[in-house]
Design a protein around this motif. Structure first.
Motif, mmCIF file in Angstrom:
data_model
loop_
_atom_site.group_PDB
_atom_site.id
_atom_site.type_symbol
_atom_site.label_atom_id
_atom_site.label_comp_id
_atom_site.label_asym_id
_atom_site.label_seq_id
_atom_site.Cartn_x
_atom_site.Cartn_y
_atom_site.Cartn_z
ATOM 1 N N LEU A 195 -10.132 -1.425 -0.703
ATOM 2 C CA LEU A 195 -8.952 -0.600 -0.408
ATOM 3 C C LEU A 195 -7.821 -1.071 -1.319
ATOM 4 C CD1 LEU A 195 -9.066 -0.632 3.513
ATOM 5 C CD2 LEU A 195 -9.243 1.424 2.070
ATOM 6 N N PRO A 196 -6.853 -0.179 -1.591
ATOM 7 C CA PRO A 196 -5.725 -0.600 -2.430
ATOM 8 C C PRO A 196 -4.866 -1.666 -1.746
ATOM 9 C CG PRO A 196 -5.554 1.748 -1.826
ATOM 10 C CD PRO A 196 -6.798 1.230 -1.203
ATOM 11 N N GLU A 197 -4.113 -2.420 -2.531
ATOM 12 C CA GLU A 197 -3.174 -3.409 -1.982
ATOM 13 C C GLU A 197 -2.059 -2.674 -1.242
ATOM 14 O OE1 GLU A 197 -2.918 -6.788 -1.711
ATOM 15 O OE2 GLU A 197 -4.994 -6.686 -2.422
ATOM 16 N N PRO A 198 -1.904 -2.920 0.025
ATOM 17 C CA PRO A 198 -0.844 -2.219 0.765
ATOM 18 C C PRO A 198 0.513 -2.899 0.605
ATOM 19 C CG PRO A 198 -2.073 -3.606 2.268
ATOM 20 C CD PRO A 198 -2.693 -3.796 0.903
ATOM 21 N N ARG A 199 1.553 -2.165 0.968
ATOM 22 C CA ARG A 199 2.900 -2.728 1.020
ATOM 23 C C ARG A 199 2.962 -3.778 2.126
ATOM 24 N NH1 ARG A 199 5.819 1.536 3.443
ATOM 25 N NH2 ARG A 199 5.978 0.226 5.285
ATOM 26 N N LYS A 214 -5.064 -5.326 5.380
ATOM 27 C CA LYS A 214 -5.321 -4.315 4.342
ATOM 28 C C LYS A 214 -5.936 -3.058 4.953
ATOM 29 C CE LYS A 214 -5.985 -7.474 0.447
ATOM 30 N NZ LYS A 214 -6.843 -7.840 -0.698
ATOM 31 N N VAL A 215 -6.869 -3.249 5.885
ATOM 32 C CA VAL A 215 -7.502 -2.101 6.540
ATOM 33 C C VAL A 215 -6.460 -1.363 7.391
ATOM 34 C CG1 VAL A 215 -9.340 -1.402 8.126
ATOM 35 C CG2 VAL A 215 -9.699 -3.349 6.581
ATOM 36 N N ALA A 243 -3.070 -1.433 7.329
ATOM 37 C CA ALA A 243 -1.932 -0.813 6.638
ATOM 38 C C ALA A 243 -2.368 0.411 5.838
ATOM 39 C CB ALA A 243 -1.259 -1.841 5.723
ATOM 40 N N ASN A 244 -3.529 0.337 5.214
ATOM 41 C CA ASN A 244 -4.007 1.513 4.485
ATOM 42 C C ASN A 244 -4.281 2.667 5.450
ATOM 43 O OD1 ASN A 244 -4.424 1.278 1.433
ATOM 44 N ND2 ASN A 244 -5.170 -0.705 2.163
ATOM 45 N N GLU A 289 -0.913 4.148 6.517
ATOM 46 C CA GLU A 289 -0.351 4.995 5.455
ATOM 47 C C GLU A 289 -1.052 6.359 5.445
ATOM 48 O OE1 GLU A 289 2.231 4.249 3.392
ATOM 49 O OE2 GLU A 289 2.028 6.183 2.340
ATOM 50 N N ARG A 290 -2.381 6.324 5.562
ATOM 51 C CA ARG A 290 -3.133 7.582 5.463
ATOM 52 C C ARG A 290 -2.900 8.519 6.643
ATOM 53 N NH1 ARG A 290 -8.804 5.636 2.537
ATOM 54 N NH2 ARG A 290 -7.693 4.481 0.919
ATOM 55 N N VAL A 348 -9.696 5.263 7.096
ATOM 56 C CA VAL A 348 -10.191 4.370 6.036
ATOM 57 C C VAL A 348 -11.696 4.144 6.163
ATOM 58 C CG1 VAL A 348 -8.118 3.173 5.241
ATOM 59 C CG2 VAL A 348 -9.186 2.453 7.387
#
Ligand code: FAD
Lengths: 171, 521
Positions: free
Chosen positions: A158-162, B160-161, B163-164, B167-168, B438
Motif C-alpha cells: 500500500l502507499p505510504e499514508p499521511r 498503513k492498512v 490509514a489507506n 482515505e479510500r 484496501v
C-alpha cells in the motif's frame, strides 16, 4: 456424559485463574495417569478443536498435559475428567475421521468437560512459542531492540499514508 | 523515602494511577506532603514482561469481582469485568497512549443530545474552555505527539492498512496520534523502539506512564510517602462528619491507620465506588458521600468493539506502537447516523495468546482456527465511543463473594443501552468498509474486552442530588473528601479518558493547594 454443573465454567473465565498444578496427574491411577492413553486422546480432541495442519503434534501434546494438570487440581474435576475421557475411548473417538470427530465434539458443546477443555486448552495452546512461530508471531522483542530496525513499517503493498493530522479543519 | 507519621493528619491519596499519581506529583511539587496508599506492588519498567499472559498475571487486578446484567462479559469473563492494573502507576503501566481531548459539546451532553430514554445524561459542571489550560499542561507532561511541537510517530504496518482504508472511504481526520509515546527523545525519555509491547508495560520508558514521570519526580521532592502493598479498606470520619483517617491492610493483612486531613480517592471507578460503599456508618448509612444514592451508579465503559480483517498479504500488526493510529471523522455528534454521540477508530493489535482468548470468547473449530491461521496477515482496529450513563449500570457490594481480606467484592452490573448497540453496529460497518476498501478477504467482529475504560461511578454534578462530587471533585457531602480519578466523569465522551483524568487531577491539585494554603481544609 452429563457432568456436574456446579463449577461456573464459561470458556474464558479461567483467564483470571492462573494456577496450573504440577504433574500430579501422572501419578494418580484413576485413568488420567501416563500410559492410560488420556494424553493422546485429548491431543486428538484438541487437534479437532483447533485444527492447524501446519502445526506438528508437540504443541497439542503439551496442551493436553496442561489440560490434565488443570483437571487434577481438584478431585471432583479429576474424577469427572477421567470418566469423560474413558467415555470417549469407549466410543473410539480417536478412530473417527475429522468430520465425524468434529460432529461429535459439537454434540458435547455446553457440557462442563468440553467447556473446561476448550477454555484451558485455548489458553495453553496459543501461548506456546511453537504455535506462535507457526502463526508468524515473533514473541518478545525488547531484547532484540524492538522492531524499529526490524520491519515495523515494511508493509509495501500500500502507499505510504499521511501521518500528520488533517489540516483542513473538521471534516 | 520520606515517612509521614501515621498519627499526623496528612493528605492521603488512595491509588497511584493516572489520577492519584498525577495528584501526588502536582501536590508534592507545590510543597505539600502526601501519603499514597497503593494496593499493588512497586514494580519497575525492567520488571515488565514481553509476554501477554505473564504480564497480565504480573500486574492485572485479579482480586475477585463479580458481574451481572446482559453484557456479554458477564457470560464470558464473569470474574473479570475490567482490565485494570494493581501496581504502582496503576493502569498507566498497561495503557497504550491515545490522548484525544473531549470536545466542547461532550461536556454538555444533556443539552446537546436532549433527553435520551433510559439514559441518565447530565451536563458537566465544567466546560472545555475551563479545561483547555489543563489539557495543554497534561499533553506537555505526557508528551502527546502532534501537540506542542512533539513529532508524529511514523506509520507502522497496521497503520498503513488503517490509514489507506480511511482515505479510500473518504475519511480525512486520520493520523498516528495524538499518542503519548516519544517519536524522538523528550523529557528525559527515549524514542520508541517500536517493540509492540504496550499493553504489557513498556520496558523502554518511551511511553508515558505515572511510573516514568510522576512517581520518580514526586519521590525526588522528598515529600512523598509512597506505600505499596497497602490496600485501603475504609475511610473513617469524625463526629462532625469529616474524613479523619484511612484504614488499610498492609502486605501481611495487618490493619494500619493513617490519620488524614484530606482524603483523595483514585482507585479507578470500580474500586473507588466500592471503597465509599464499604465506608458506611450511622451518619452515612448508604456509604460515605452517598446521600444522593449515586455512588456506584452511571458506570460507563465506553462503547468498544474491534474488527480484525484478513488480507492475502502480510501485515504483521504486532510490530510497532499498538495504538498509534486514530480516525476522528466519526467522533462528532450527528444523530442522522441513528445514535447520539460519536466514536473514534484506533489501531489495535493483540498477540496470538490474547487474540485467541478475546477475538470470539468460547469459539473453537475450523472457523476459529481460520482467524488464528491468518494471524500474520491480519490488521486490527478498536472502536471507542461514548456510551450512555444509566442509573442501573452500577457497582454494588457483592452479597456472596468476599476478597482476601474478607470484604465484599464489587459486583459490576451492566446492560448496553440501545444507543450503545446502534453505535457499535454502525462502527463495525464502518470498520469493515475501511478494510474492504484496501482488499480485506475476511473480517471478524470482536465484542468488547473486559473494560479498560472504567468511568462515572462518582460523577460530578452541579446539583448534589444528581451526583457525588462537585466541579473540583470534592464530594458534596464530605468537605475534605475528593474523587480524583475517572469516576468523576459526568459523561464518558468518545475519547480515551486518560488525558482528561490527568488534566482533571492537575486542576484538582491547583484547587486543593489553594484551599490548603488558605487554611480552608
Ligand atoms: C490495555 C489498556 C490500554 C489502555 N489504553 C489507553 C489509551 O490508549 N488511552 C487512554 O486514554 N486510556 C487507555 N487505557 C485506560 C487507562 O489506563 C485508564 O483510563 C487510567 O489508567 C485510569 O486512571 P485511574 O487513576 O482512574 O486508575 P488506575 O490508573 O487504574 O489507578 C488506580 C490504582 O488504584 C489502586 N487501588 C484501587 N483500589 C485501591 C485501594 N482500595 N487501596 C489502594 N489502592 C487501590 C489500583 O491498584 C491502581 O493502581 C488503557 C487501559 C488498558 C488496560
Amino acid at each position: 456424559m452429563e457432568m456436574t454443573r456446579s463449577v461456573p465454567s464459561g470458556s474464558a473465565s479461567s483467564v483470571a485463574v492462573s494456577t496450573v498444578a504440577d504433574d500430579n496427574y501422572k501419578r494418580i491411577p484413576i485413568g488420567l495417569e501416563r500410559g492410560s492413553g488420556s494424553r493422546k486422546l485429548l491431543a486428538r480432541m484438541l487437534r479437532v478443536m483447533f485444527p492447524h495442519p501446519q502445526i506438528g503434534d508437540d504443541p497439542y501434546i503439551r496442551t493436553a498435559e496442561a489440560v490434565l494438570n488443570m483437571a487434577c487440581e481438584k478431585p471432583g474435576r479429576q474424577v469427572a475428567f477421567a470418566a469423560a475421557i474413558q467415555d470417549l475411548m469407549n466410543l473410539k473417538f480417536e478412530e473417527m475421521d475429522d468430520a465425524a470427530a468434529l460432529d461429535h465434539l459439537r454434540g458435547m458443546q455446553g457440557h462442563d468437560f468440553f467447556t473446561q477443555v476448550q477454555g484451558s486448552a485455548l489458553l495453553a495452546f496459543y501461548d506456546d512459542p511453537e504455535v506462535w512461530e507457526a502463526l508468524g508471531y515473533e514473541g518478545p522483542s525488547f531484547d532484540k531492540g524492538g522492531y524499529v530496525n526490524r520491519g515495523f513499517n515494511d508493509l509495501d503493498w500500500l502507499p505510504e499514508p499521511r501521518i500528520e493530522e488533517y489540516q483542513g479543519g473538521e471534516a | 523515602m520520606t515517612q509521614i507519621a501515621q498519627d499526623e493528619p496528612a493528605v492521603v491519596i488512595i491509588g497511584s494511577g493516572a489520577g492519584g499519581g498525577t495528584l501526588a506529583y502536582e501536590l508534592t511539587k507545590q510543597g505539600i506532603p502526601c501519603v499514597v496508599l497503593e494496593a499493588g506492588p512497586y514494580l519497575k519498567n525492567e520488571d515488565y514482561e514481553n509476554d501477554e499472559w505473564k504480564a497480565f498475571h504480573q500486574m492485572a487486578w485479579l482480586d475477585p469481582r463479580t458481574t451481572s446484567g446482559s453484557w456479554r462479559i458477564a457470560k464470558d469473563f464473569p470474574a473479570l469485568p475490567a482490565w485494570i492494573v494493581k501496581a504502582v502507576g496503576g493502569t498507566t503501566t498497561h495503557w497504550s497512549g491515545a490522548t484525544p481531548r473531549f470536545k466542547d459539546h461532550e461536556f454538555k451532553a444533556l443539552s446537546t443530545y436532549g433527553k435520551v430514554e433510559g439514559a441518565n445524561l447530565l451536563d458537566w459542571p465544567i466546560t472545555l474552555a475551563e479545561m483547555e489550560p489543563y489539557y495543554d499542561r497534561a499533553e506537555i507532561a505526557m508528551g502527546s505527539t502532534h501537540r506542542h511541537g512533539r513529532k508524529a510517530l511514523p506509520a507502522n504496518n497496521n497503520y498503513k492498512v488503517f490509514a489507506n482504508g480511511a482515505e479510500r472511504v473518504g475519511y480525512k481526520m486520520y493520523a498516528t496520534g495524538p499518542y503519548a509515546t516519544n517519536a524522538e527523545p523528550y523529557d528525559g525519555r527515549p524514542a520508541s523502539i517500536q517493540d509492540g509491547f504496550n499493553f504489557q508495560g513498556d520496558k523502554s520508558g518511551a511511553k508515558w506512564s505515572i511510573m516514568v514521570r510522576e512517581i520518580p519526580r514526586a519521590l525526588e521532592t522528598g515529600l512523598l510517602d509512597l506505600r505499596p502493598d497497602s490496600h485501603a479498606v475504609r475511610i473513617t470520619h469524625d463526629a462532625a462528619g469529616k474524613a479523619d483517617a484511612v484504614i488499610y491492610a498492609d502486605k501481611d493483612g495487618h490493619l494500619q491507620r493513617q490519620a488524614a486531613r484530606v482524603v483523595c480517592v483514585a482507585g479507578n471507578s470500580i474500586e473507588t465506588a466500592r471503597l465509599l460503599l464499604l465506608s458506611d456508618s450511622s451518619r452515612y448509612p448508604k456509604g460515605l458521600a452517598n446521600g444522593s444514592d449515586q455512588v456506584g451508579r452511571n458506570y460507563m465503559r465506553h462503547l468498544t468493539g474491534s474488527v480484525y480483517a484478513r488480507f492475502d498479504k502480510p501485515v504483521r500488526m504486532y510490530r510497532g506502537e499498538t495504538m498509534a493510529g486514530l480516525i476522528a471523522d466519526e467522533a462528532r455528534h450527528d444523530p442522522s447516523r441513528g445514535f447520539v454521540g460519536g466514536f473514534y477508530m484506533e489501531t489495535i493489535s493483540l498477540g496470538p495468546a490474547f487474540l485467541a482468548a478475546f477475538a470470539e470468547p468460547g469459539a473453537w473449530g475450523p472457523e476459529f482456527a481460520e482467524i488464528m491461521n491468518a494471524y500474520a496477515n491480519t490488521a486490527g482496529m478498536w472502536i471507542v465511543g461514548e456510551d450512555m450513563p444509566q442509573e442501573t449500570n452500577r457497582v454494588t457490594l457483592s452479597e456472596k463473594v468476599r476478597d482476601q481480606w474478607d470484604l465484599p467484592v464489587a459486583n459490576v452490573h451492566f446492560d448496553d443501552h440501545a444507543n450503545d448497540v446502534a453505535m457499535r453496529e454502525y462502527g463495525y460497518g464502518r470498520a469493515e468498509a475501511i478494510y474492504g476498501a484496501v482488499g480485506a478477504i475476511g473480517h471478524h467482529r470482536t465484542p468488547p474486552y473486559p473494560s479498560t475504560h472504567n468511568l462515572g461511578t462518582c460523577r460530578m454534578s452541579a446539583d448534589p442530588s444528581d451526583g457525588v462530587c462537585d466541579r473540583n471533585g470534592r464530594t458534596h457531602e464530605v468537605e475534605n473528601l475528593f474523587i480524583s480519578d475517572g469516576s468523576q466523569m459526568t459523561t464518558g465522551a468518545a475519547a480515551n479518558p486518560t488525558l482528561t483524568i490527568v488534566a482533571l487531577a492537575m486542576r484538582q491539585a491547583d484547587h486543593l493547594a489553594g484551599e490548603l494554603k488558605r487554611g480552608n481544609l
